[in-house]
Write a protein that holds these residues in place. Structure first.
Motif, short mmCIF file in Angstrom:
data_model
loop_
_atom_site.label_atom_id
_atom_site.label_comp_id
_atom_site.label_asym_id
_atom_site.label_seq_id
_atom_site.Cartn_x
_atom_site.Cartn_y
_atom_site.Cartn_z
N ASN A 5 3.15 -10.02 -3.20
CA ASN A 5 2.73 -8.93 -2.54
C ASN A 5 2.52 -9.15 -1.10
OD1 ASN A 5 3.02 -7.24 -4.78
ND2 ASN A 5 0.85 -7.67 -5.24
N SER A 13 -2.27 -19.13 -11.09
CA SER A 13 -2.13 -17.99 -12.25
C SER A 13 -1.51 -16.92 -11.78
CB SER A 13 -3.84 -17.34 -12.20
OG SER A 13 -3.98 -16.75 -10.95
N SER A 14 -1.14 -16.19 -12.81
CA SER A 14 0.03 -14.98 -12.61
C SER A 14 -0.57 -13.94 -11.73
CB SER A 14 0.35 -14.21 -13.86
OG SER A 14 -0.92 -13.69 -14.52
N GLN A 15 -2.04 -13.77 -11.70
CA GLN A 15 -2.53 -12.75 -10.66
C GLN A 15 -2.70 -13.44 -9.22
OE1 GLN A 15 -6.85 -12.26 -11.22
NE2 GLN A 15 -6.98 -10.74 -9.96
N ASN A 16 -2.85 -14.62 -9.02
CA ASN A 16 -2.50 -15.14 -7.68
C ASN A 16 -1.29 -15.15 -7.24
OD1 ASN A 16 -5.21 -15.82 -7.24
ND2 ASN A 16 -5.43 -17.54 -7.94
N LYS A 17 -0.31 -15.42 -8.25
CA LYS A 17 1.11 -15.19 -8.21
C LYS A 17 1.59 -14.11 -7.61
CE LYS A 17 5.62 -16.85 -9.59
NZ LYS A 17 6.26 -17.42 -11.11
N ASP A 18 1.12 -13.04 -8.15
CA ASP A 18 1.28 -11.56 -7.67
C ASP A 18 0.76 -11.29 -6.29
OD1 ASP A 18 2.72 -11.15 -10.02
OD2 ASP A 18 1.19 -10.11 -11.24
N SER A 19 -0.42 -11.76 -6.11
CA SER A 19 -1.03 -11.58 -4.77
C SER A 19 -0.13 -12.20 -3.63
CB SER A 19 -2.34 -12.23 -4.77
OG SER A 19 -3.27 -11.66 -5.87
N ILE A 36 -4.68 -19.30 -1.42
CA ILE A 36 -4.26 -19.42 -2.69
C ILE A 36 -3.40 -20.53 -2.94
CG2 ILE A 36 -2.91 -18.33 -4.47
CD1 ILE A 36 -3.85 -15.44 -3.30
#
Length: 157
Positions: free
Chosen positions: A65, A56-62, A102
């Motif tokens: 980061n 997911s884009s949220q997990n990719k961002d995590s 993740i």
């Protein structure tokens, strides 16, 4: 004879757990005993490719980061993370755990499964390939459709 089965069962279960743990450790995305710069680049390449296509884009961002934080703690020299001072190692360990968790889930969801299926009324089989996540979504949609159909039938009767 049964007194021999118990030690064998215990030994077999211990061997299973040791092998499972070894496989889990071997499949980590970040290894503190390897230079970080190489690992970071491999993860970035894998995120752009198909290995983690279902992330997911949220997990990719995590993940991105956390890689940034690890890079900040490691400095620009690409040293091994195990050689960092204690205060930095704790932060790196937490980010390492996050990334490994993740990416292992995303890797499993992105795994491609192919099946040979025959269309109704045909003798020819076709290959149908979907990721694990696509199959899960398809199954959930079918279950939701069936539940809705049952509710509709109950209300009309």
């Amino acid at each position: 004879m049964t007194h021999l089965k118990k030690p064998l069962a215990i030994a077999a279960s211990l061997l299973f757990f040791v092998c499972t743990e070894a496989a889990a450790q071997r499949d980590t995305a970040i290894d503190v005993h390897q230079p970080f710069a190489e690992q970071r680049q491999k993860i970035l390449d894998d995120l752009r490719g198909e290995k983690y296509s279902e992330i997911s884009s949220q997990n990719k961002d995590s993940v991105l980061n956390a890689l940034e934080r690890i890079g900040h703690n490691a400095g620009n020299n690409g040293e091994k993370l195990s050689e960092l001072p204690e205060s930095s190692r704790v932060a790196v360990f937490n980010d390492q755990s996050l990334i490994n968790s993740i990416l292992s889930d995303a890797g499993e969801d992105s795994r491609l499964i192919c099946r040979r299926e025959k269309a109704v009324g045909s003798r020819l089989a076709d290959n149908h390939c979907m990721t694990v996540a696509e199959r899960r979504r398809q199954r959930n949609t079918a279950q939701d459709d069936m539940t809705r159909a049952r509710r509709t039938m109950k209300t009309t009767n």
